[in-house]
Design a protein around this motif. Sequence first.
Motif, PDB file in Angstrom:
ATOM      1  N   ALA B 289       0.836  -1.196   0.000  1.00 31.66           N
ATOM      2  CA  ALA B 289       0.000   0.000   0.000  1.00 31.66           C
ATOM      3  C   ALA B 289       0.877   1.255   0.000  1.00 31.66           C
ATOM      4  O   ALA B 289       0.640   2.187  -0.782  1.00 31.66           O
ATOM      5  N   TRP B 290       1.912   1.264   0.809  1.00 33.97           N
ATOM      6  CA  TRP B 290       2.759   2.452   0.887  1.00 33.97           C
ATOM      7  C   TRP B 290       3.597   2.631  -0.372  1.00 33.97           C
ATOM      8  O   TRP B 290       3.892   3.747  -0.778  1.00 33.97           O
ATOM      9  N   THR B 291       3.955   1.525  -1.000  1.00 33.62           N
ATOM     10  CA  THR B 291       4.675   1.632  -2.269  1.00 33.62           C
ATOM     11  C   THR B 291       3.773   2.283  -3.316  1.00 33.62           C
ATOM     12  O   THR B 291       4.221   3.112  -4.111  1.00 33.62           O
ATOM     13  N   LEU B 292       2.494   1.927  -3.276  1.00 40.35           N
ATOM     14  CA  LEU B 292       1.544   2.526  -4.224  1.00 40.35           C
ATOM     15  C   LEU B 292       1.407   4.027  -3.959  1.00 40.35           C
ATOM     16  O   LEU B 292       1.389   4.832  -4.899  1.00 40.35           O
ATOM     17  N   VAL B 293       1.335   4.387  -2.675  1.00 46.86           N
ATOM     18  CA  VAL B 293       1.214   5.808  -2.324  1.00 46.86           C
ATOM     19  C   VAL B 293       2.408   6.579  -2.891  1.00 46.86           C
ATOM     20  O   VAL B 293       2.241   7.630  -3.529  1.00 46.86           O
ATOM     21  N   VAL B 294       3.596   6.037  -2.703  1.00 49.85           N
ATOM     22  CA  VAL B 294       4.800   6.715  -3.183  1.00 49.85           C
ATOM     23  C   VAL B 294       4.793   6.789  -4.711  1.00 49.85           C
ATOM     24  O   VAL B 294       5.101   7.828  -5.305  1.00 49.85           O
ATOM     25  N   ALA B 295       4.396   5.685  -5.352  1.00 43.17           N
ATOM     26  CA  ALA B 295       4.383   5.656  -6.820  1.00 43.17           C
ATOM     27  C   ALA B 295       3.404   6.688  -7.378  1.00 43.17           C
ATOM     28  O   ALA B 295       3.734   7.426  -8.315  1.00 43.17           O
TER      29      ALA B 295
END
Lengths: 429, 318
Positions: B289-295
């Motif tokens: 989820a946090w990787t998606l936020v950053v992306a």
Amino acid sequence: MGTSRNVERRTILKVAGASAATLGLAATTGCGGDDSGSGDGTVTLRYAWWGGEPRTIAIKKTIALFEKKYPKIKIKPEFTDYEAFWEKFQTQASGGNPPDVFQNAVGFLRKYDKRGVLLDLKTQADAGNLSLENFRNGVLANGQVDGKQIGIPVGANTMALVIDLKAFKKAGVEAKMGWTWDEYFDALQTIQDKAKIAGDTGYCSIMYLYDLYLRQNGKAFFTDSDLGFTEDDLTQWWEDGYKRVRSGLIADPKKVEQVKPLSALSAGLAASEFTWDNFSIRYEGEGESDYGLAPIPTTDGKQTGQYLGSLMLSAFSGTKHPKEVAQFIDFMVHDPEVGKIMGYDRGILATTEQYEAFTPTDDNNKGVKAYEEEVAAAGVLGKITPHPSGADIIEAAFLRLGGEVTQGKTKPADAAKALFSEAKAAFAG
Amino acid sequence: MTLVKEAPVRPAKKRSTAPAAGRRGRRRENLAGYLFMSPWLAGFLLLTAGPMIASLYYAFTSYNLFTPPKWVGLDNFTTMFQDPRWQKSVEVTLKYVVVATPLKLLLALGVALLLAQSRRGQGLYRAAFYMPSLIGASVSVGFVWRALFSDDAIVDRGQKIFGLDVGGWIGNPDYVLYALVALSIWQFGAPMVIFLAGLKQVPRELYEAAEVDGAGPFRRFWNITLPMISPVLFFNVLLESIHAFQVFGSAYVVSDTRCGPADATLVYTCYLYQKGFKEAQMGFASAMAWTLVVAVALVTAVLFWSQKKWVHYEEAAK
């Protein structure tokens, strides 16, 4: 663990998460309080199961019977389909709020035992609230893990080959006890030639069938804590399967995918399907042909590798009313009236009281009964092999990776490798 | 904007000499403001901010919901980047974003251009084209889509007339993603309304002047309409890309909850959901989820950076 500051931080996070969860829960259930007991001594139990509409109608009838006999115990039903059931259950159980009594299956026993969710019903049996007598064919053992009785079987069933009787007749193929895999695949060829449909719906993605095949060859799908076969074994199994898909002996997986939630068998895409024997009752309602049961093919002409699987009732270890829970389960598995209402919806009735009370009148239930009796008489039934914690995740992975192979999207060797790597993670979880 | 400019700025001196009663009144006013805000604030803190912080913490732990989370540092992230299914989910999502977003915006703009002209029954047309967006998010549409694009269903039969026999899109790993793209394009109502508003703002005299100069319709569109609505276009591109990255419902329903066949509709959020709620790997799911936020933040940043080159603001032109 770490420093006290870490603990504090963790506590704050937990509080934040827990409050969010509680709020969410209160919003969905419409009540945040404990309603399991009341001043007049009435106790309310939550009872959850998965299954289709006919099962729900029947179970609700049995609940009404129970409440009549035990006016001080009220039952609150919860039901969904299989997939949704286990997703919901996982969240409820982790929040310490699972149903008091729920339907369970062998693939989930160790997983939730390991997490301390399941009540050892032996203690309640010792207290006289639940009888562990009169279970047929040793099926009670299905609910035992490490000496504990964490599931009480409501039905017993075994893997079978459900066949489209009309298609088999048209092709002039007859299935016989002890037939070999080669004879089975020859039969599929004959069906393809004469009845002009595929013979099988896609055997090579079914974990429980591969388990039987392995058992016929002196192995098993699971050991106590690992997989009981090699990557090469599985590669071979999937390579053969893929070849048969390409030659049209097995239904086109692209079409099978699109008829869901119908089964490819009842949708008329193929003439036979390996599944649990009580599914033949479902297919009769779904499809336009007539369906019957045929024996599992063998490697040596004798051993089918079969065993009795079963659906069970389990209880939550943290229930506030273990006695009432035990009384409810006892009623559900022993009362003859309940047996009459449920029939073979969850497999052949597990206790002698219920088995004798229900006499099947329709061809399908009669067929299931005859099949089970034939299998038992043939003496091929073996003991169930272990299902370690994580078995449910591996079953889903087996189905998915098998699908990738038959769709021609992944090479059998790569898929086998992926299964082993996913199994490692599932066992560790 | 003008409101802020016109608001009187109270001199600091006056404030300090204000009578105590006035201060109390203001404090009471503030308190009332906070009181009215409190349901939202409580909701935000408990339902959004709290879980987000918790999830950030879980991203660095191994957490199966039952046993307490165990700190594992960056393990979830390293496992994730090496996971072939995660890589596949990124690939599927990028493909979806790159194909669905431009097509949806093109259609939205095209229809907005048609609807911007005054004609009889204009309101009816606008409502009709906007309608799919109102029901588009529902699960039932996912089921309808499944029925439309299945083997021997209407789309398949239509294709066969032209000699294209693929046997339905839903079961075919090579086509099923495009059924999702079609579902997304079909819901072009929201960007269309925004385009319409933008088109209404273009001064008529620019067109008139261009016409006098002999510019044809294409020229007028390219040199007047497009630059004039570029801020609106930028807004739509931004919003629709973010939206596309988060696609879940349609993929989940159309694939019968399995995000398949053969992982062909395994969009990012679908895999995240499987990891979290089916396999109970909440730490891994939080890391995803946090990787998606950053992306998504990165993509937004790139879009903001690029707008300097192609978005035309009137103030800047002056």
